[in-house]
Structure formats: structure tokens, C-alpha cells
Design an enzyme around this catalytic site. Sequence first.
Site, short mmCIF file in Angstrom:
data_model
loop_
_atom_site.label_atom_id
_atom_site.label_comp_id
_atom_site.label_asym_id
_atom_site.label_seq_id
_atom_site.Cartn_x
_atom_site.Cartn_y
_atom_site.Cartn_z
N GLU A 1 0.76 -1.22 -0.09
CA GLU A 1 0.01 0.12 -0.22
C GLU A 1 0.63 1.44 -0.18
O GLU A 1 0.57 2.22 -0.71
CB GLU A 1 -0.87 0.10 1.05
CG GLU A 1 -2.06 1.01 0.99
CD GLU A 1 -2.59 1.36 0.04
OE1 GLU A 1 -2.96 2.35 -0.21
OE2 GLU A 1 -3.17 0.22 -0.44
N ASP B 1 8.55 50.71 12.24
CA ASP B 1 9.05 51.16 13.34
C ASP B 1 9.76 50.04 14.38
O ASP B 1 9.53 49.02 13.90
CB ASP B 1 8.22 52.10 14.37
CG ASP B 1 6.99 51.25 14.94
OD1 ASP B 1 7.14 50.06 15.00
OD2 ASP B 1 5.78 51.81 15.10
N LYS C 1 12.55 54.63 16.24
CA LYS C 1 12.88 55.42 17.07
C LYS C 1 12.86 54.97 18.47
O LYS C 1 12.40 53.85 18.97
CB LYS C 1 12.20 56.47 17.31
CG LYS C 1 11.66 57.18 15.86
CD LYS C 1 10.54 58.26 15.97
CE LYS C 1 10.12 59.11 14.72
NZ LYS C 1 9.22 59.90 14.75
N MET D 1 5.23 54.23 27.72
CA MET D 1 6.43 55.00 27.77
C MET D 1 6.81 55.34 29.32
O MET D 1 7.02 56.80 29.48
CB MET D 1 6.54 56.38 26.77
CG MET D 1 6.44 55.93 25.41
SD MET D 1 6.09 57.05 24.25
CE MET D 1 4.24 57.30 24.39
#
Length: 459
Positions: free
Chosen positions: A22, A246, A268, A381
Site C-alpha cells: 500500500e 518602526d 525610534k 512610555m
Amino acid sequence: MRLFLASIPLEDTRVVVVGGGEPALAKLRLFLGSPAQLSWFAPELDASALEIPRTAPKPQRREPSAADLDGARLVFIALPDLEQVGRIAALARAAGAQVNVVDQPALSDFQTPALIDRDEVVVGIATGGSAPILARDIRSRIEAVLPEGLAHVARMARELRDTVKSSVPDFMARRRFWERAFRGPAADLAAAGRTAEARREMLRLLNQAAPEQGMVHIVGAGPGDPELLTLKALRALQDADVIIHDRLVPDAVLDRARRDARRLYVGKTRGDHSVPQDQIEQLMIDEARAGHRVVRLKGGDPFVFGRGGEELASVRAAGIPVFVVPGVTAALACAASAGIPLTHRDHAQAVTFVTAQAKPGGTDADWARLAGPNHTLAIYMGTDRAAETAAALMAAGRTGSTPVAVVENGSRPDERILHGRLDGLAALVRGANLTGPALLFVGETAAFSLAEPAAEVAA
């Protein structure tokens, strides 16, 4: 990439299958109906135990000789005797063939991927032989969403390819033509087998093909987990000619973009704006004016502390079509990933997103108004000003025992969650040695975080 899937044209290609069970029959079935020249050698064939397809080649009940393998491109061997396998494989390789020994990756020159066969369109999923069942499961999921008539679409594209290339010499216009053709009525008609109508629609589109005006998509990349990209963001990335991204966009997200799209990094960090904002905006405009589809890819949501509004206004003022694709907001994703409910019926009836970094010369956040109880603050931040922020909130009435949490690289594999008290926020941040993007959460709900306590971090 550990594996490279190459497509081999089967016209005038000789394929040999060796084996009488098979597994060998499964390899034969792959090539029935293909233009390959198929040979079958079955030294130990038990035809009564197999359902042999009517179109299968007549089996030759012996080992193949060197002459039998001459000119073969692919040879599949499904035999239990490894000494016999080695002998036949050596003959095949001497004849210049690539050899696959079924279920023996270490003895093979290549593995057979799990295939979705739509005649002109073939999709392969490979695991290098390490997890064939996984590959088959993935194949089943993909196969379920691919229309049966996909081959008609590809066949018509092949027939018209030279006509399109000569009629539309501009590369970008030609790309746009095929995008419209494959995503519109022409493809639907072809998939349904309505070939004449599909051809007429293709030719109508071809008569309209011309260099297109560029455009800009401002796209939110979410917090970093590529599976949190929206479907609309994914489509924009896969259509983009140029991607301006970014620092907060990880490679895992960029990997979902079209492979040949140009990638321009304009990242940045605080105090280091390698590409000033006005130059980024001009870059977007210049690339769009050159006729490109531009994706401005920004971490999180571009309209939440992402300066997306400034970029939208600038591109609009230049008269360029611009679209915004929202992303999963970082505060929402990071809080959820950390197990922090931003609102809670017992602990927080309000949530405020705030940045600890004011615009140079701008006004700081009104911490006195943000210091009320039952109120969650998500502070962007904020790691560089953790001490000043904590002091301002406590001076305005927040208790020093107010729970806080810091989530670094939220939703990503290297996510870190730390928690402590407001009066220890500065020490918590300082001791964490943060290197990735981080959000601060202040309020009663921060105590729900799935995190290390501050004492363990300090240790």
C-alpha cells in the site's frame, strides 16, 4: 527555513515507484493523471490484497535494473528489506535520480510533502519527515477553503500570461491587473467552469490596465504576536510594495508580509530619532507618488500614542489616498495577556490610557486627576519616569500600597509580567533590567496579574 519546497515540472519527467504494498501504491496515486512517465516495479506484489487503480501502469514483478532507472528523475522505494533498498537507491542515484525511501527520511534525498492537488495549482506542506500526520492535518484545513475550480483560474492565467505581458509592459500595472483578475468576477467565473465568460472579463480588465496611483495604508501591527494581526492588516501587508516600519514591529509580524516587498526601517528610541518624523511622512508621500502601495506599519494601534494622526494628516494634505487599519491596542492586549482586567465591577469603574512622556515643551499628564481609587491606569512610555510617576500619584492621594504591574513584551513568547506596589514601582522597574517595550498598570486590578511578586524579582 529548514526546508525548501521546489516545484518540479512533470512533463517529460520519468518517475519510478518500487514496491508492492500500500505505501508504494500511495506514491503511484500521486502521479496518476499527471503528465509524468510512470513505471512500477513490484518484486513482492500481492495484487489480491490491493485495490489497484485502473489507470496504474502494469507492474513489473522484479527489481529494477540500472537500465530500467536510466533517465528517471524521481524514484520512490517502498520495500522492507533495507539491503535491497540500498542497492536500488545506489543504482537510482548513479542514474542521476533523486530518491525517496518511504518512511525512512535518513535514507532519502527528499521527502514527499502533504499535497493539495488542484491540477494547475499544487500546495505542499512539509515537516522534513518529522511529523507527517501534522502535515496532513494542516493540508486538510487548507484544502477545505480552496475551491475545486482553482485549476480553471490558473489554467486561464497561463493561457493569457504572454498576452498580458506584451499588452501591459509596466511591471506594477501588470501586478495590479492580476490582483484584480484573481480577486474579482473573472476568477469566480473561471472557478465555476464558465471559461468563455471569464476570458471576456479578463480581456475587459486588460483593456483597462494602466499604471495606478500609489496609496498609503497606516496599519497597526498590534502588540507583537502575529496571530493578533487583523485580517485587514494581513491583507494590506500581503499587497504592499513598500513597508515602512518602526522599532516595535517584530520580525514575526514582518514575516507575514509579501516576501518581495521593500522594508524600510525608521525606528525610534527615546532620545534617538534615527529618522525624524517629518522625514518619515515625506518618505511615505514619495513612495506613494512613485506608484507604490505603501504600508506604514506601527506597533499597537497607530492612533493610540502612535502619531498616526499626524501621518494621516500629512499624507492627506499631499493629495494621496490614505487608509487606516486599526491594530489591537497594546494596553488591551498586554493587560489581557497578563490576566489584568482593566475594568472590574468591584475594583475599577474606569480605565485611562496615559503617556508618561510629554511632548518636548508640552504639558505633563494631570496626575492629580488620575489618582482616584477604583481607576486603572495603563501608562505608556513610563519605565524611564517610573519614580516621578509614582511620586506624583502618591502626592495626589494614591496610597503606596496600590497594586502595580509591569508587562514587558506583552503577548510575545518572551513576555514578562512583574507586580508590586506603587511605592516600590521605581525599584521594581530598576531591578527588572527591561530591554523590550513595556507598559505599566496602576490600580486595584493590577493585583490580578499572573506575575512574579516584586520580592522575587529583586532576588
